[in-house]
Design a protein around this motif. Structure first.
Motif, PDB file in Angstrom:
ATOM      1  N   LYS A   1       0.833  -1.209   0.000  1.00 32.59           N
ATOM      2  CA  LYS A   1       0.000   0.000   0.000  1.00 32.59           C
ATOM      3  C   LYS A   1       0.865   1.255   0.000  1.00 32.59           C
ATOM      4  O   LYS A   1       0.579   2.224  -0.720  1.00 32.59           O
ATOM      5  CB  LYS A   1      -0.929  -0.009   1.210  1.00 32.59           C
ATOM      6  CG  LYS A   1      -2.062  -1.011   1.121  1.00 32.59           C
ATOM      7  CD  LYS A   1      -2.944  -0.960   2.355  1.00 32.59           C
ATOM      8  CE  LYS A   1      -4.059  -1.994   2.286  1.00 32.59           C
ATOM      9  NZ  LYS A   1      -4.893  -1.977   3.518  1.00 32.59           N
ATOM     10  N   GLU A   2       1.911   1.249   0.798  1.00 34.74           N
ATOM     11  CA  GLU A   2       2.800   2.415   0.866  1.00 34.74           C
ATOM     12  C   GLU A   2       3.522   2.613  -0.458  1.00 34.74           C
ATOM     13  O   GLU A   2       3.693   3.745  -0.924  1.00 34.74           O
ATOM     14  CB  GLU A   2       3.796   2.238   2.008  1.00 34.74           C
ATOM     15  CG  GLU A   2       3.141   2.306   3.388  1.00 34.74           C
ATOM     16  CD  GLU A   2       4.116   2.025   4.519  1.00 34.74           C
ATOM     17  OE1 GLU A   2       5.311   1.747   4.224  1.00 34.74           O
ATOM     18  OE2 GLU A   2       3.705   2.068   5.696  1.00 34.74           O
ATOM     19  N   PHE A   3       3.954   1.524  -1.065  1.00 34.46           N
ATOM     20  CA  PHE A   3       4.641   1.604  -2.351  1.00 34.46           C
ATOM     21  C   PHE A   3       3.706   2.156  -3.423  1.00 34.46           C
ATOM     22  O   PHE A   3       4.057   3.086  -4.157  1.00 34.46           O
ATOM     23  CB  PHE A   3       5.148   0.215  -2.752  1.00 34.46           C
ATOM     24  CG  PHE A   3       5.777   0.148  -4.117  1.00 34.46           C
ATOM     25  CD1 PHE A   3       7.003   0.740  -4.369  1.00 34.46           C
ATOM     26  CD2 PHE A   3       5.143  -0.520  -5.156  1.00 34.46           C
ATOM     27  CE1 PHE A   3       7.592   0.682  -5.628  1.00 34.46           C
ATOM     28  CE2 PHE A   3       5.714  -0.594  -6.408  1.00 34.46           C
ATOM     29  CZ  PHE A   3       6.948   0.010  -6.649  1.00 34.46           C
ATOM     30  N   ALA A   4       2.527   1.588  -3.523  1.00 37.56           N
ATOM     31  CA  ALA A   4       1.565   2.044  -4.539  1.00 37.56           C
ATOM     32  C   ALA A   4       1.197   3.501  -4.324  1.00 37.56           C
ATOM     33  O   ALA A   4       1.096   4.275  -5.286  1.00 37.56           O
ATOM     34  CB  ALA A   4       0.315   1.167  -4.502  1.00 37.56           C
ATOM     35  N   GLY A   5       1.012   3.898  -3.066  1.00 36.31           N
ATOM     36  CA  GLY A   5       0.683   5.284  -2.782  1.00 36.31           C
ATOM     37  C   GLY A   5       1.773   6.236  -3.220  1.00 36.31           C
ATOM     38  O   GLY A   5       1.497   7.292  -3.810  1.00 36.31           O
ATOM     39  N   ALA A   6       3.023   5.856  -2.951  1.00 38.49           N
ATOM     40  CA  ALA A   6       4.155   6.699  -3.347  1.00 38.49           C
ATOM     41  C   ALA A   6       4.266   6.806  -4.864  1.00 38.49           C
ATOM     42  O   ALA A   6       4.530   7.886  -5.408  1.00 38.49           O
ATOM     43  CB  ALA A   6       5.452   6.130  -2.764  1.00 38.49           C
ATOM     44  N   VAL A   7       4.036   5.698  -5.555  1.00 38.27           N
ATOM     45  CA  VAL A   7       4.124   5.687  -7.022  1.00 38.27           C
ATOM     46  C   VAL A   7       3.060   6.585  -7.635  1.00 38.27           C
ATOM     47  O   VAL A   7       3.338   7.417  -8.515  1.00 38.27           O
ATOM     48  CB  VAL A   7       3.986   4.249  -7.563  1.00 38.27           C
ATOM     49  CG1 VAL A   7       3.877   4.261  -9.087  1.00 38.27           C
ATOM     50  CG2 VAL A   7       5.161   3.398  -7.123  1.00 38.27           C
ATOM     51  N   LEU A   8       1.834   6.424  -7.186  1.00 37.69           N
ATOM     52  CA  LEU A   8       0.733   7.192  -7.761  1.00 37.69           C
ATOM     53  C   LEU A   8       0.846   8.677  -7.417  1.00 37.69           C
ATOM     54  O   LEU A   8       0.465   9.534  -8.217  1.00 37.69           O
ATOM     55  CB  LEU A   8      -0.594   6.620  -7.278  1.00 37.69           C
ATOM     56  CG  LEU A   8      -0.894   5.196  -7.773  1.00 37.69           C
ATOM     57  CD1 LEU A   8      -2.139   4.638  -7.112  1.00 37.69           C
ATOM     58  CD2 LEU A   8      -1.029   5.150  -9.281  1.00 37.69           C
ATOM     59  N   GLN A   9       1.370   8.972  -6.246  1.00 36.74           N
ATOM     60  CA  GLN A   9       1.570  10.374  -5.883  1.00 36.74           C
ATOM     61  C   GLN A   9       2.664  11.005  -6.739  1.00 36.74           C
ATOM     62  O   GLN A   9       2.547  12.155  -7.162  1.00 36.74           O
ATOM     63  CB  GLN A   9       1.933  10.492  -4.411  1.00 36.74           C
ATOM     64  CG  GLN A   9       2.126  11.930  -3.938  1.00 36.74           C
ATOM     65  CD  GLN A   9       2.392  12.033  -2.458  1.00 36.74           C
ATOM     66  OE1 GLN A   9       2.561  11.044  -1.765  1.00 36.74           O
ATOM     67  NE2 GLN A   9       2.437  13.262  -1.948  1.00 36.74           N
ATOM     68  N   GLU A  10       3.721  10.243  -7.002  1.00 36.75           N
ATOM     69  CA  GLU A  10       4.860  10.766  -7.760  1.00 36.75           C
ATOM     70  C   GLU A  10       4.539  10.936  -9.240  1.00 36.75           C
ATOM     71  O   GLU A  10       4.879  11.942  -9.865  1.00 36.75           O
ATOM     72  CB  GLU A  10       6.060   9.836  -7.604  1.00 36.75           C
ATOM     73  CG  GLU A  10       7.313  10.263  -8.351  1.00 36.75           C
ATOM     74  CD  GLU A  10       7.943  11.512  -7.772  1.00 36.75           C
ATOM     75  OE1 GLU A  10       8.632  12.227  -8.527  1.00 36.75           O
ATOM     76  OE2 GLU A  10       7.756  11.769  -6.567  1.00 36.75           O
ATOM     77  N   PHE A  11       3.868   9.938  -9.827  1.00 35.27           N
ATOM     78  CA  PHE A  11       3.663   9.925 -11.276  1.00 35.27           C
ATOM     79  C   PHE A  11       2.230  10.226 -11.707  1.00 35.27           C
ATOM     80  O   PHE A  11       1.983  10.484 -12.885  1.00 35.27           O
ATOM     81  CB  PHE A  11       4.098   8.584 -11.856  1.00 35.27           C
ATOM     82  CG  PHE A  11       5.562   8.306 -11.732  1.00 35.27           C
ATOM     83  CD1 PHE A  11       6.485   8.981 -12.515  1.00 35.27           C
ATOM     84  CD2 PHE A  11       6.040   7.367 -10.826  1.00 35.27           C
ATOM     85  CE1 PHE A  11       7.847   8.729 -12.416  1.00 35.27           C
ATOM     86  CE2 PHE A  11       7.399   7.098 -10.717  1.00 35.27           C
ATOM     87  CZ  PHE A  11       8.305   7.793 -11.504  1.00 35.27           C
ATOM     88  N   GLY A  12       1.285  10.126 -10.813  1.00 37.48           N
ATOM     89  CA  GLY A  12      -0.098  10.416 -11.156  1.00 37.48           C
ATOM     90  C   GLY A  12      -0.854   9.256 -11.774  1.00 37.48           C
ATOM     91  O   GLY A  12      -2.076   9.261 -11.821  1.00 37.48           O
ATOM     92  N   GLY A  13      -0.147   8.248 -12.246  1.00 33.01           N
ATOM     93  CA  GLY A  13      -0.790   7.094 -12.861  1.00 33.01           C
ATOM     94  C   GLY A  13       0.246   6.123 -13.395  1.00 33.01           C
ATOM     95  O   GLY A  13       1.446   6.407 -13.406  1.00 33.01           O
ATOM     96  N   VAL A  14      -0.237   4.982 -13.862  1.00 36.98           N
ATOM     97  CA  VAL A  14       0.634   3.902 -14.332  1.00 36.98           C
ATOM     98  C   VAL A  14       0.126   3.366 -15.666  1.00 36.98           C
ATOM     99  O   VAL A  14      -1.079   3.156 -15.833  1.00 36.98           O
ATOM    100  CB  VAL A  14       0.691   2.757 -13.295  1.00 36.98           C
ATOM    101  CG1 VAL A  14       1.429   1.560 -13.845  1.00 36.98           C
ATOM    102  CG2 VAL A  14       1.332   3.234 -11.997  1.00 36.98           C
ATOM    103  N   ASP A  15       1.042   3.146 -16.604  1.00 40.96           N
ATOM    104  CA  ASP A  15       0.689   2.582 -17.908  1.00 40.96           C
ATOM    105  C   ASP A  15       1.029   1.099 -18.019  1.00 40.96           C
ATOM    106  O   ASP A  15       0.396   0.370 -18.775  1.00 40.96           O
ATOM    107  CB  ASP A  15       1.444   3.331 -19.015  1.00 40.96           C
ATOM    108  CG  ASP A  15       1.120   4.814 -19.015  1.00 40.96           C
ATOM    109  OD1 ASP A  15       0.039   5.173 -19.495  1.00 40.96           O
ATOM    110  OD2 ASP A  15       1.950   5.598 -18.506  1.00 40.96           O
TER     111      ASP A  15
END
Length: 228
Positions: free
Chosen positions: A67-81
């Motif tokens: 959860k912490e990893f996903a939160g950091a990723v989405l906060q940093e990049f805004g989304g994932v392709d």
């Protein structure tokens, strides 16, 4: 700029895939338990390919870590392709000799880790009509004595992947089923191709090729191995 997440990215197949994606210009979010290796690798990617790299400790068997990893990723990049679900562990032994603790550990990483990882990134992937690549194994449809726990965990990972696809047609799900690959899975790397081992870069090259197919083409799974 497209964003890719790779789990188990510090070495082996995950590392090779991350570098191949960096060459293609992807911004990267890399997770692994080996933090020192991951940080060094991330710096190399940024210096060599000029891409943005977020790296973080990640234990896919720990829901809070994910959860912490996903939160950091989405906060940093805004989304994932692109999500590459690669983290996994081996497990040998007869089924009647495997301990409860070991059985739970291999399923927490190889099966539930796959489910949790995809589930957390799925909303963003659906929004961007992205792709999920799950690295399982050539044994994900086999029965293999003395490796029953590992085999069963890969069957489960395959089932999760196929079911996610059925429930989310706007996202492409690819199951990568490699044969033997020269990684730490088989001990220290260094085996020869002639011994029947592919290289991690072979897996990465295949994934990049699949990602370049027309948007209307869906490759649901690929079983591949050495010719030796």
């Amino acid at each position: 700029m497209k964003v890719a997440v790779v789990t188990g990215a510090s070495k082996g197949i995950g590392r090779a895939i991350a570098e191949a994606l960096a060459k293609e210009g992807y911004s990267l979010a890399l997770g692994a338990r080996s933090v020192d290796l991951l940080e060094e690798f991330s710096k190399e990617l940024e210096e060599n390919y000029g891409v943005k790299v977020l790296n973080s400790h990640l234990d896919v068997s720990d829901p809070q870590s994910l959860k912490e990893f996903a939160g950091a990723v989405l906060q940093e990049f805004g989304g994932v392709d692109l999500l590459v679900v690669n983290a996994g562990i081996p497990m040998g032994g007869r089924l009647d000799e495997v301990s409860d603790e070991d059985m739970e550990r291999v399923f927490q990483v190889n099966a539930l880790g796959v489910w949790r990882t995809i589930k957390l990134f799925l909303p963003s992937l659906k929004e961007r009509k992205g792709t999920v690549a799950v690295v399982t194994s050539y044994i994900s449809t086999m029965i293999l004595a003395n490796a029953g726990a590992y085999v069963a965990s890969k069957w489960a990972a395959r089932a999760f992947t196929k079911t996610f696809q059925a429930e989310n047609p706007e996202v492409k799900f690819i199951e990568l089923r490699p044969g033997m690959v020269d990684t730490y899975f088989y001990g220290r790397p260094g085996r020869k191709i002639e011994e029947g081992f592919m290289k991690p870069e072979d897996v990465a090259e295949l994934l990049v090729a699949l990602l370049k197919l027309p948007k209307h083409v869906l490759v649901e799974e690929v079983l591949f191995r050495s010719v030796y």
